[in-house]
Each structure stands twice: as C-alpha cells, then as structure tokens.
Design a protein around this motif. Sequence first.
Motif, PDB file in Angstrom:
ATOM      1  N   TYR A   1     -10.016  34.666 -15.954  1.00  0.00           N
ATOM      2  CA  TYR A   1     -11.375  34.529 -16.614  1.00  0.00           C
ATOM      3  C   TYR A   1     -12.203  35.134 -15.501  1.00  0.00           C
ATOM      4  CZ  TYR A   1      -9.126  32.756 -21.011  1.00  0.00           C
ATOM      5  OH  TYR A   1      -8.438  32.723 -21.997  1.00  0.00           O
ATOM      6  N   LEU A   2     -12.174  34.561 -14.301  1.00  0.00           N
ATOM      7  CA  LEU A   2     -12.956  34.982 -13.418  1.00  0.00           C
ATOM      8  C   LEU A   2     -12.951  36.223 -12.953  1.00  0.00           C
ATOM      9  CD1 LEU A   2     -12.883  31.768 -10.956  1.00  0.00           C
ATOM     10  CD2 LEU A   2     -14.757  32.827 -12.013  1.00  0.00           C
TER      11      LEU A   2
ATOM     12  N   GLU B   1      -3.997  26.132 -17.029  1.00  0.00           N
ATOM     13  CA  GLU B   1      -5.515  26.174 -17.191  1.00  0.00           C
ATOM     14  C   GLU B   1      -5.608  26.980 -15.682  1.00  0.00           C
ATOM     15  OE1 GLU B   1      -9.130  23.042 -16.986  1.00  0.00           O
ATOM     16  OE2 GLU B   1      -7.272  22.417 -17.783  1.00  0.00           O
ATOM     17  N   ALA B   2      -5.321  26.629 -14.767  1.00  0.00           N
ATOM     18  CA  ALA B   2      -5.303  27.414 -13.283  1.00  0.00           C
ATOM     19  C   ALA B   2      -5.362  28.879 -13.369  1.00  0.00           C
ATOM     20  CB  ALA B   2      -4.523  26.767 -12.211  1.00  0.00           C
ATOM     21  N   ILE B   3      -4.031  29.282 -14.310  1.00  0.00           N
ATOM     22  CA  ILE B   3      -3.956  30.810 -14.407  1.00  0.00           C
ATOM     23  C   ILE B   3      -5.294  31.377 -15.268  1.00  0.00           C
ATOM     24  CG2 ILE B   3      -2.454  32.475 -15.574  1.00  0.00           C
ATOM     25  CD1 ILE B   3      -0.041  30.574 -14.918  1.00  0.00           C
ATOM     26  N   ALA B   4      -5.273  30.728 -16.386  1.00  0.00           N
ATOM     27  CA  ALA B   4      -6.537  31.206 -17.184  1.00  0.00           C
ATOM     28  C   ALA B   4      -8.069  31.073 -16.393  1.00  0.00           C
ATOM     29  CB  ALA B   4      -6.725  30.268 -18.341  1.00  0.00           C
TER      30      ALA B   4
ATOM     31  N   GLN C   1      -0.195  35.457 -18.932  1.00  0.00           N
ATOM     32  CA  GLN C   1       0.547  36.730 -18.443  1.00  0.00           C
ATOM     33  C   GLN C   1       0.183  37.156 -17.228  1.00  0.00           C
ATOM     34  OE1 GLN C   1       0.988  39.601 -21.633  1.00  0.00           O
ATOM     35  NE2 GLN C   1       2.178  38.523 -22.754  1.00  0.00           N
ATOM     36  N   ARG C   2      -1.015  36.919 -16.930  1.00  0.00           N
ATOM     37  CA  ARG C   2      -1.565  37.286 -15.226  1.00  0.00           C
ATOM     38  C   ARG C   2      -0.601  36.805 -14.308  1.00  0.00           C
ATOM     39  NH1 ARG C   2      -2.580  38.850 -11.509  1.00  0.00           N
ATOM     40  NH2 ARG C   2      -4.515  39.075 -10.181  1.00  0.00           N
TER      41      ARG C   2
END
Length: 179
Positions: A109-110, A102-105, A65-66
């Motif tokens: 997370y960063l 994965e790139a969105i996560a 959702q980011r």
Amino acid sequence: MSKCLFAETALLATGWADDVLLTLDGAGRITGVDIGADPGLVDGVERLDGPLLPGMTNLHSHAFQRAMAGLGEIAGPGDDSFWSWRAVMYEFLHHITPEDFEAIADQLYLEMLKAGFTSVGEFHYLHHQAGGEPYADRLEMSRRLVASAEKTGIHLSLLPVLYSYSGFGAQEPKPGQGR
C-alpha cells in the motif's frame, strides 16, 4: 493545522480549472477548493509543479502476491502455466502468518501511494489458517488488510471472495486451497 496548496492547473470533477487553491486539514483531507485563487493572498501556500491530478485507483489487488513476485515464473521452455503458478502460490501461502500478511500489505500500500494510487480494490480470499481451519476471529485476515489501509492512508474497498471450486467444470477444491 491546515495547509494550503496552489496549482496553476488542476483536473477537478467539473473539468480542468486554472489557479486552484486547496485547503487541507491536519489529516491531509481536502476541506476547500477555490478556483481562480490568488496564491499571493495566502500565507505559507505551497506551490505545486505541473498540473494537479486526482489519485488513481488500483481496481484489482491481491496484497499477499506482492511478496511472491517472481517465484512462479519459469524462464524458457517447460511446463509453465497459470495452473503451475497457482501451485507455487498455494505453497507460498502455507508460510504466511497474519503478521506477515499485514506487513506485506503495509509495504504494497505504501508503494501504491508513492506511485500515485490513492484507492485500492482488494480481492481478498485468504480467510483461513494454513491447514484450512478458520481463525478464532473469522475476520482476522480481513482486519489485517483494514489495519494496513488505515496505517498507510490508502482508501480500501475490501472485496471478500470465496472460491467454491478449483477449476473449470466445478472441480472440487484441492488441499492447497484450504486457506
């Protein structure tokens, strides 16, 4: 290589403490906590500004959702509701590959770590391909979240979710919910 940090005040599991020296291993994990320490007795100690607080936990995240922030909101009068927002979300999900996920996560997370979050509870319900078929590896998307957490260093509690219905009253899932 270990590192030492000194805080004049720190909130520990036992409460507030003064003159706290933390020893970290090469991976940044805390290996020692000394209360009432004299930082002058330790070579290369790094003094921290302000009180030292434990990291926060984000208890409810949906990483993908980011990347859709702002897509489902409608300004002004109109037919904007939770249900219209979900329709936008389902359409958005048709375009997300495992690599995108994965790139969105990674990015999320960063951002969480930079904001002081050290742990995340990830409510994960994106399990299938865009057409609703399972991936060859049924854990494909879960593994992507775990990889992101490992890369960034955030602690992950992966909370797999399965929605059997599309709404109140045990409505059958809609075609867009196949993922």
